[in-house]
Design a protein around this motif. Structure first.
Motif, PDB file in Angstrom:
ATOM      1  N   HIS A  21       2.807   3.846  -3.093  1.00  0.00           N
ATOM      2  CA  HIS A  21       3.966   3.864  -4.256  1.00  0.00           C
ATOM      3  C   HIS A  21       4.686   5.095  -3.806  1.00  0.00           C
ATOM      4  CE1 HIS A  21       5.799   3.188  -8.033  1.00  0.00           C
ATOM      5  NE2 HIS A  21       6.405   2.442  -7.451  1.00  0.00           N
TER       6      HIS A  21
ATOM      7  N   ARG B 100       0.727   8.504   8.531  1.00  0.00           N
ATOM      8  CA  ARG B 100      -0.782   8.003   7.825  1.00  0.00           C
ATOM      9  C   ARG B 100      -1.072   6.716   8.323  1.00  0.00           C
ATOM     10  NH1 ARG B 100      -1.832  10.187   1.807  1.00  0.00           N
ATOM     11  NH2 ARG B 100      -3.885   9.514   2.498  1.00  0.00           N
TER      12      ARG B 100
ATOM     13  N   VAL C 183      14.246   9.993   4.744  1.00  0.00           N
ATOM     14  CA  VAL C 183      14.333   8.686   3.862  1.00  0.00           C
ATOM     15  C   VAL C 183      15.061   7.460   4.002  1.00  0.00           C
ATOM     16  CG1 VAL C 183      15.688   9.408   1.896  1.00  0.00           C
ATOM     17  CG2 VAL C 183      13.771   7.974   1.494  1.00  0.00           C
TER      18      VAL C 183
ATOM     19  N   LEU D 147      13.387  22.136   8.525  1.00  0.00           N
ATOM     20  CA  LEU D 147      13.876  21.665   7.339  1.00  0.00           C
ATOM     21  C   LEU D 147      13.016  21.922   6.215  1.00  0.00           C
ATOM     22  CD1 LEU D 147      15.950  20.048   5.643  1.00  0.00           C
ATOM     23  CD2 LEU D 147      14.561  18.016   6.185  1.00  0.00           C
ATOM     24  N   LEU D 148      11.674  21.644   6.091  1.00  0.00           N
ATOM     25  CA  LEU D 148      10.773  21.782   5.220  1.00  0.00           C
ATOM     26  C   LEU D 148      10.322  22.941   4.846  1.00  0.00           C
ATOM     27  CD1 LEU D 148       8.598  18.355   5.044  1.00  0.00           C
ATOM     28  CD2 LEU D 148      10.628  19.025   3.738  1.00  0.00           C
TER      29      LEU D 148
ATOM     30  N   TYR E 269       2.813  21.110   1.849  1.00  0.00           N
ATOM     31  CA  TYR E 269       4.014  21.068   1.031  1.00  0.00           C
ATOM     32  C   TYR E 269       4.412  19.470   1.003  1.00  0.00           C
ATOM     33  CZ  TYR E 269       8.383  22.985  -1.126  1.00  0.00           C
ATOM     34  OH  TYR E 269       9.361  23.102  -1.954  1.00  0.00           O
TER      35      TYR E 269
ATOM     36  N   ILE F  38       0.972  -1.285  -0.060  1.00  0.00           N
ATOM     37  CA  ILE F  38       0.154  -0.097  -0.093  1.00  0.00           C
ATOM     38  C   ILE F  38       0.862   1.157   0.050  1.00  0.00           C
ATOM     39  CG2 ILE F  38      -1.921   1.142   1.190  1.00  0.00           C
ATOM     40  CD1 ILE F  38      -2.579  -1.364   2.616  1.00  0.00           C
TER      41      ILE F  38
ATOM     42  N   GLU G 242      -1.784   5.643  -3.949  1.00  0.00           N
ATOM     43  CA  GLU G 242      -3.009   6.664  -3.816  1.00  0.00           C
ATOM     44  C   GLU G 242      -2.806   7.759  -5.249  1.00  0.00           C
ATOM     45  OE1 GLU G 242      -4.577   9.391  -0.358  1.00  0.00           O
ATOM     46  OE2 GLU G 242      -2.439   9.585  -0.844  1.00  0.00           O
ATOM     47  N   GLU G 243      -1.423   8.189  -5.296  1.00  0.00           N
ATOM     48  CA  GLU G 243      -1.320   9.476  -6.288  1.00  0.00           C
ATOM     49  C   GLU G 243      -1.218   8.712  -7.617  1.00  0.00           C
ATOM     50  OE1 GLU G 243       1.926  12.306  -5.155  1.00  0.00           O
ATOM     51  OE2 GLU G 243       2.560  10.771  -3.771  1.00  0.00           O
TER      52      GLU G 243
ATOM     53  N   ALA H 206       7.059  -0.060   6.394  1.00  0.00           N
ATOM     54  CA  ALA H 206       8.280   0.661   6.252  1.00  0.00           C
ATOM     55  C   ALA H 206       8.106   1.984   5.839  1.00  0.00           C
ATOM     56  CB  ALA H 206       9.227  -0.067   5.087  1.00  0.00           C
TER      57      ALA H 206
ATOM     58  N   PRO I  58      -6.326   3.959  -4.281  1.00  0.00           N
ATOM     59  CA  PRO I  58      -6.046   4.249  -2.719  1.00  0.00           C
ATOM     60  C   PRO I  58      -6.629   3.168  -2.038  1.00  0.00           C
ATOM     61  CG  PRO I  58      -7.131   6.247  -3.229  1.00  0.00           C
ATOM     62  CD  PRO I  58      -6.794   5.541  -4.415  1.00  0.00           C
TER      63      PRO I  58
ATOM     64  N   GLY J 106      11.107  10.870   9.923  1.00  0.00           N
ATOM     65  CA  GLY J 106      10.779  11.590   8.942  1.00  0.00           C
ATOM     66  C   GLY J 106      11.656  11.725   7.791  1.00  0.00           C
TER      67      GLY J 106
HETATM   68  C1  LIG Z   1       9.634  18.750   0.445  1.00  0.00           C
HETATM   69  C2  LIG Z   1      10.522  17.675   1.185  1.00  0.00           C
HETATM   70  C3  LIG Z   1      11.641  17.556   1.238  1.00  0.00           C
HETATM   71  C4  LIG Z   1      12.244  16.587   1.996  1.00  0.00           C
HETATM   72  N1  LIG Z   1      13.701  16.405   2.124  1.00  0.00           N
HETATM   73  C5  LIG Z   1      14.297  15.284   2.753  1.00  0.00           C
HETATM   74  C6  LIG Z   1      15.680  15.170   2.782  1.00  0.00           C
HETATM   75  O1  LIG Z   1      16.321  16.121   2.449  1.00  0.00           O
HETATM   76  N2  LIG Z   1      16.139  13.918   3.294  1.00  0.00           N
HETATM   77  C7  LIG Z   1      15.355  13.135   3.737  1.00  0.00           C
HETATM   78  O2  LIG Z   1      15.779  12.177   4.287  1.00  0.00           O
HETATM   79  N3  LIG Z   1      14.020  13.150   3.802  1.00  0.00           N
HETATM   80  C8  LIG Z   1      13.254  14.348   2.863  1.00  0.00           C
HETATM   81  N4  LIG Z   1      11.985  14.393   3.028  1.00  0.00           N
HETATM   82  C9  LIG Z   1      11.161  12.979   3.606  1.00  0.00           C
HETATM   83  C10 LIG Z   1      11.031  12.046   2.554  1.00  0.00           C
HETATM   84  O3  LIG Z   1      10.509  12.442   1.457  1.00  0.00           O
HETATM   85  C11 LIG Z   1      10.182  11.054   3.051  1.00  0.00           C
HETATM   86  O4  LIG Z   1      10.905  10.670   4.049  1.00  0.00           O
HETATM   87  C12 LIG Z   1       9.969   9.772   2.143  1.00  0.00           C
HETATM   88  O5  LIG Z   1       9.413  10.364   1.189  1.00  0.00           O
HETATM   89  C13 LIG Z   1       9.201   8.694   2.985  1.00  0.00           C
HETATM   90  O6  LIG Z   1       9.026   7.704   2.147  1.00  0.00           O
HETATM   91  P1  LIG Z   1       7.572   6.926   2.230  1.00  0.00           P
HETATM   92  O7  LIG Z   1       7.540   6.049   1.082  1.00  0.00           O
HETATM   93  O8  LIG Z   1       7.510   6.382   3.550  1.00  0.00           O
HETATM   94  O9  LIG Z   1       6.384   8.354   2.069  1.00  0.00           O
HETATM   95  P2  LIG Z   1       5.919   8.738   0.871  1.00  0.00           P
HETATM   96  O10 LIG Z   1       6.834   9.043  -0.099  1.00  0.00           O
HETATM   97  O11 LIG Z   1       4.926   9.952   1.186  1.00  0.00           O
HETATM   98  O12 LIG Z   1       5.123   7.851   0.112  1.00  0.00           O
HETATM   99  C14 LIG Z   1       3.884   7.409   0.578  1.00  0.00           C
HETATM  100  C15 LIG Z   1       2.722   7.123  -0.546  1.00  0.00           C
HETATM  101  O13 LIG Z   1       1.658   6.322  -0.124  1.00  0.00           O
HETATM  102  C16 LIG Z   1       0.427   6.970  -0.532  1.00  0.00           C
HETATM  103  N5  LIG Z   1      -0.541   6.591   0.330  1.00  0.00           N
HETATM  104  C17 LIG Z   1      -0.891   7.011   1.596  1.00  0.00           C
HETATM  105  N6  LIG Z   1      -1.944   6.426   1.955  1.00  0.00           N
HETATM  106  C18 LIG Z   1      -2.342   5.415   1.009  1.00  0.00           C
HETATM  107  C19 LIG Z   1      -3.581   4.627   0.870  1.00  0.00           C
HETATM  108  N7  LIG Z   1      -4.200   4.432   1.650  1.00  0.00           N
HETATM  109  N8  LIG Z   1      -3.695   3.503  -0.437  1.00  0.00           N
HETATM  110  C20 LIG Z   1      -2.620   3.928  -1.179  1.00  0.00           C
HETATM  111  N9  LIG Z   1      -1.459   4.757  -1.387  1.00  0.00           N
HETATM  112  C21 LIG Z   1      -1.355   5.362  -0.067  1.00  0.00           C
HETATM  113  C22 LIG Z   1       0.872   8.381  -0.750  1.00  0.00           C
HETATM  114  O14 LIG Z   1      -0.057   8.986  -1.692  1.00  0.00           O
HETATM  115  C23 LIG Z   1       2.189   8.328  -1.169  1.00  0.00           C
HETATM  116  O15 LIG Z   1       2.419   8.376  -2.569  1.00  0.00           O
HETATM  117  C24 LIG Z   1      11.335  15.378   2.451  1.00  0.00           C
HETATM  118  C25 LIG Z   1       9.981  15.533   2.261  1.00  0.00           C
HETATM  119  C26 LIG Z   1       9.559  16.782   1.709  1.00  0.00           C
HETATM  120  C27 LIG Z   1       8.084  16.555   1.371  1.00  0.00           C
END
Ligand SMILES: Cc1cc2nc3c(=O)[nH]c(=O)nc-3n(C[C@H](O)[C@H](O)[C@H](O)COP(=O)(O)OP(=O)(O)OC[C@H]3O[C@@H](n4cnc5c(N)ncnc54)[C@H](O)[C@@H]3O)c2cc1C
Ligand code: SRM
Ligand code: SF4
Ligand code: FES
Lengths: 830, 121
Positions: free
Chosen positions: A10, A243, A290, A154-155, A128, A8, A37-38, A276, A80, A288
């Motif tokens: 991407h 989330r 990556v 940061l953000l 954002y 769940i 979702e996106e 994860a 989603p 928060g």
């Molecule tokens: C502007 C910005 C700058 C950043 N800069 C840094 C940085 O410099 N260094 C760093 O380490 N981190 C940074 N981050 C944080 C980093 O982007 C996140 O830690 C990383 O994207 C987390 O990955 P994730 O897959 O857990 O979440 P996400 O990338 O948010 O992916 C989660 C996905 O799940 C989808 N989703 C949610 N609920 C559902 C559902 N019910 N069904 C299907 N899909 C769903 C969402 O739409 C989304 O596409 C930054 C974030 C932002 C916004």
């Protein structure tokens, strides 16, 4: 029979999980469905802010995000999940599809936290997090002058920078008493604040927004200190929340502070469900960033294939550049370890703050904060938890005083790349297995493909493993630029095709062609557009003007020493007005006229040349300007005629093509108003003559010029500069400024002094003759174009429609002048 | 996506071949307002590709330097140095990006470029 895995989300982590699993699942044990979702495949959210550079969403897409050639992965966009039925081992999407799973991975990330302020939902309020958020912010920014960001982390600072880029005056509102409260300490925060305020941004710390109301065509914010701010739009960046709504409803254990609880195998309270990324909480804490998310993804992938990987407390070190300011924090940045000591270097004048946190015996590095100059981050971070190689104070001493902490100081198990958890040992192994350069190391270890801050260390590892970095200019020549210079000088070859045939291979490229063009120009081979040479020039040298972002060019007439008569100013003004050119005073004491099309260039230059102007070579790797202060004639402190000397130098060296651009300046006394020491050649007047400084520059890595000789008369000064420049032109690498060149000489400045002052190599006569030949043969390049119909014919917009306007070039008006309308912009979705 | 009908090509006469500079590009305007970049390389081959640099949106590819990458003939965008294969249109640095490639020929000393006939879109 293969089992079915449902993922769940991407996002960055979900994608990494699928990639990691596919890479290792040789036996195709799993079939994967990703429910996203996106509406678009996973993209680089970390780089989200760079979306505003070109508004090209495609560029952010992660490698292989579409799985177009992998039949075992089914990626469903815009689907989603709205319900998890653990008993039935199935999920339901918003469109009502029900999918059964053998294993489920939650990777839903987090959502921006919007504080419960009245009015937070008004039009003009944004978050954002996604590409769509940025499109919406951009659309809303039109017609406004101010933008506010709530949250100075940061953000928040990244968002503020984006607003600034959209032309808005930015405010940051931070509840904590300092900016970036999570990463930096009080001292670092204060310095950051001063620097950021210096950029014209308003910083409000220790206050919160209490209410948002509509006001005129924008919003009015009331703050907790009873002040108000009027703004066109508002961006909330006040933190994130995992989330986890779906998981709570499904009865999975969720941590107190949010995030579905996982153990060190990244399993949730249901053995068939894993999590994860930002939606997961490990030991009560969600991350928060990556890098921990990627580590979790790798753990899950390994476990799904029966491995025994575990996830542990991640390294939360970060290094970033915010609004141009380097900020880094690593390890125990806040000194919370019992007995920890802090060693601080704070220099508000140069905007540098550095703090190291060390153990009570000052023997072990625990963490640190670097603001303003984070160059030591790469070498300090891997030392966390280890014995310090030197006294902590000296490690953060101002540049020059600090011992160079090389890769050799690192133990083998130290992480060189923290983004991908790659140790020095692993990199050395890869080198041993045949990786000979950075691209190869990136490909085989992933090191360096995250934030990029470890690349300098990777280079050091290569060198310390004895891998010589190739001197070859490009794939067409095995020689360095200096070697090609010697070949051309000695053999008398004067065409690229002959050089390629005798000493190279293939057809050439954008590296070797302009390099050879520059060498030929230094050797005095006529006009840069003569014959075959024209085909070698980079677009700037080909049109004798500087290419701008919309495909138009800028025009910079030479104004030697910055001295100009009112009559000549009038000519520039009239030309600018008649061709509607954007006009700006440059940092080089002259005037730049922007927005000319290719076919306008000769018309513009006709008028400038007629009025006595000549090319300023702003487009060439050549002498640019010789700046001057007003000097003895007017200034009550001046001891020599700095303007007169600057003009003489500029006229002497104008048109000299070099490995990189050359800048000079002359100051009339030691007060140094011309900033001569930031130039390749700096001359400062003394009571008895002139002091000559060499090897300075501003730019990416500023460096002050070093004193070569003092109190010399003008004749000796010119002779020394002749020798210095010719020696540089002949022996430097492509795109190497004099600063780097001097440092690269074995023996450095002392060696240089031996060669050009004491003539230790016996080449000074030859260098002087070469310069004399250049001075004698100088001719204005633009006049050369105007006098030759063949060269003029190159300045045609369209071969089949000369003079037709280019439909892609359009302008808008800003502060009373024309500026380009940004290009390549996808339609904003509403 | 592919459509079932093969597109019909129209040959447009652009300019005398002698107007092209060896190893250097020229831009030409198409009837629909689009632009092509024309190149004549040292081996005499004529190439026609889109003039728009897809990475920056600027119509500047005709002003790029020509050369080769491991033997493939390329043009390097003057804007941010993205490199495009003249025969396939592929961006050598980024497989997700490409520029259109137009058939080109010389007829009686005149360069001709083929464009798809406008459909009723
Ligand atoms: C502007 C910005 C700058 C950043 N800069 C840094 C940085 O410099 N260094 C760093 O380490 N981190 C940074 N981050 C944080 C980093 O982007 C996140 O830690 C990383 O994207 C987390 O990955 P994730 O897959 O857990 O979440 P996400 O990338 O948010 O992916 C989660 C996905 O799940 C989808 N989703 C949610 N609920 C559902 C559902 N019910 N069904 C299907 N899909 C769903 C969402 O739409 C989304 O596409 C930054 C974030 C932002 C916004
Ligand atoms: C116009 C100007 C900015 C301004 O509005 O003031 C400018 C504009 C550009 N600078 Fe600059 N620089 C200008 C003064 C400077 C200065 C200040 C100075 O000269 O006193 C510096 C720092 C000093 C130095 O060079 O050491 C400066 C450091 C750079 C650098 C970094 C060089 C470095 O060694 O790190 C680049 C990039 C490069 O050359 O590779 C650069 C590159 C550029 C380019 C050419 C970028 C490009 O390729 O399009 C810009 C286009 C100019 C144009 O289109 O006309 N510009 N640039 C200034 C022109 C001065 C002039 O009259 O010629
Ligand atoms: S450098 Fe000296 S002479 Fe020149 S303006 Fe400044 S104080 Fe006057
Ligand atoms: S540390 Fe970020 S890429 Fe290596």
């Amino acid at each position: 029979m293969s089992r079915h895995l449902v993922v769940i989300g991407h996002g960055m982590v979900g994608h990494r999980l699928v990639q990691a699993l596919r890479a290792r699942d040789a036996g195709d044990a799993w079939r994967i469905t990703v429910l996203a979702e996106e509406d678009r495949p996973a993209y680089d959210r970390v780089a989200l802010s760079s979306y505003v550079d070109d508004w090209d969403a495609g560029r952010l897409q992660l490698d292989g995000a579409e799985f177009s050639d992998d039949p075992r992965v089914d990626l469903r966009l815009g689907a989603p999940v709205v319900e998890i039925d653990r008993a039935a081992r199935a999920v339901r999407t918003v469109t009502g599809h029900v999918l059964g799973y053998d294993a489920l991975v939650l990777a839903t990330g987090s959502a921006p936290f919007v504080p419960p302020v009245p009015g937070r939902d008004l039009p003009g309020c944004f978050t954002y997090r996604t590409i769509e958020d940025l499109d919406a912010i951009r659309a809303a920014a039109r017609g406004h002058t101010t933008g506010v960001v709530v949250g100075g982390g940061l953000l928040g600072l990244e968002a503020t920078n984006v607003l600034r880029g959209l032309g808005l005056r930015g405010h940051v509102i931070e509840l904590a008493p300092r900016l970036m409260p999570l990463q930096v300490d009080e001292g670092g925060g204060a310095l950051l604040r001063r620097t950021i305020e210096g950029m014209g941004l308003e910083v409000h710390c220790g206050v919160s927004v209490t209410e948002v109301v509509r006001h005129e065509d924008g919003l009015l914010l009331r703050l907790s200190d009873d002040t108000t701010v009027h703004t066109g739009l508002l961006v909330f960046s006040a933190g994130i929340r995992p989330r986890d709504e779906l998981f709570r409803v499904a009865g999975l254990t969720v941590a107190e502070r949010g995030g579905v609880l996982v153990d060190e195998t990244c399993r949730t309270s249901d053995p068939a469900v894993w999590a994860a990324g930002e939606c997961a909480s490990f030991e009560g804490r969600a991350y928060g960033l990556v890098a921990p998310g990627y580590a979790m993804a790798e753990t899950v992938a390994d476990r799904l294939l029966g491995g025994d990987a575990t996830f542990s407390m991640p390294d939360m070190s970060t290094k970033l550049k915010l609004l141009g300011v380097d900020v880094a924090s690593f390890g125990d940045a806040h000194g919370v370890t019992p007995g920890a000591l802090e060693v601080v270097h704070n220099d508000p004048v140069s905007g540098v703050y550095k703090k190291l946190v060390v153990s009570d015996d000052a023997g072990t590095l625990l963490g640190g904060v670097l603001v303003g100059d984070a160059s030591a981050y790469g070498s300090l971070r891997p030392l966390v938890g280890r014995a310090l190689p030197a006294d902590p104070g000296s490690l953060i001493a101002p540049a020059g005083g600090a011992p160079a902490l090389g890769v050799d100081a690192l133990p083998g198990d130290a992480q060189v790349c923290s983004c991908h958890a790659v140790t020095k040992n692993a990199i050395e192994e890869a080198v041993g297995a045949g990786c000979r350069d950075i691209p190869a190391l990136k490909g085989c270890t992933k090191a360096g493909t995250g934030c990029g801050s470890c690349v300098p260390l990777l280079k050091q590892v290569l060198v310390s493993c004895g891998v010589e970095q190739s001197k070859a200019l490009c794939e067409h020549f095995d020689h360095s630029r200096a070697e090609l210079f010697e070949i051309l000088r000695v053999t008398g070859i004067r065409t690229f095709s002959a050089l390629l045939a005798r000493h190279g291979r293939g057809r050439g490229c954008d590296i070797c062609k302009p390099t050879v063009a520059s060498i030929l120009a230094s050797l005095g081979s006529g006009h840069v557009l003569d014959g075959e040479q024209a085909a070698l020039q980079d677009t700037n040298d080909h049109f004798l003007a500087n290419l701008q972002r919309n495909g138009t060019y800028s025009v910079v007439p030479r104004i030697p020493g910055g001295e100009i008569t009112p009559e000549k100013l009038l000519v520039i003004a009239e030309v600018a007005r008649d061709f509607a050119l954007y006009t700006k005073i440059t940092g080089g004491q002259r005037i730049d006229l922007f927005g000319a099309t290719v076919d306008q260039l000769p018309l513009i230059w006709r008028r400038l040349v007629d009025a006595g102007f000549e090319s300023g070579h702003a487009y060439g790797k050549a002498l640019r300007t010789v700046k001057s202060c007003v000097g003895e004639a007017w200034c009550r402190y001046g001891v020599q005629d700095s303007v007169g000397l600057a003009i003489e130098l500029e006229l002497r060296y104008r048109g000299l093509r070099a490995p990189h651009k050359i800048k000079a300046a002359v100051s009339g006394c030691a007060r140094e108003c011309a900033e001569a020491r930031s130039k390749d050649i700096g001359v400062i007047a003394t009571e008895n003559g002139w002091n000559l400084y060499v090897g300075g520059n501003g730019g990416f890595t500023p460096r002050h010029a070093d004193l070569l000789v003092s109190d010399v008369d003008k004749r000796s000064l010119l002779t020394l500069i002749d020798r210095f420049l010719m020696f540089y032109v002949r022996t430097a690498d492509r795109l190497q400024r004099t600063s780097v060149w001097v440092e690269s000489l074995e023996g450095g400045l002392d060696h240089l002094r031996e060669v050009i002052v004491e003539d230790s190599l016996g080449i000074c006569g030859e260098l002087e003759r070469a310069m004399a030949a250049h001075v004698d043969s100088y001719a204005d390049e633009w006049r050369g174009v105007l006098e030759d119909p063949v060269k003029l014919a190159r300045f045609t917009s369209f071969v089949n429609a000369p003079g037709a306007p280019d439909p892609t070039i359009t302008f808008r008006t800003e502060r009373g002048q024309r500026v380009p309308v940004p290009l390549g912009v996808p339609e904003v979705r509403t | 996506m592919t459509t079932s009908e093969a597109p019909r090509l129209t040959w447009l006469r652009i300019c005398p071949e002698a107007r092209l500079w060896p190893e250097r590009g020229s831009a030409a305007l198409l009837p629909d307002g689009g632009q092509v970049a024309l190149f004549r390389t040292t081996d005499g081959a004529v190439h026609a590709v889109g003039n728009l640099d897809p990475c920056t949106g600027a119509a500047v590819l005709s002003r790029g330097i020509l050369g080769d990458r491991a033997g493939r003939p390329v043009v390097i965008s003057p804007m941010l140095k993205h490199t495009f294969d003249l025969s396939t249109g592929e961006c050598v640095d980024d497989p997700l990006v490409a520029i259109p490639v137009y058939p080109a020929r010389v007829v009686d000393g005149v360069i001709e470029v083929a464009v798809e006939e406008m459909s009723g879109r």
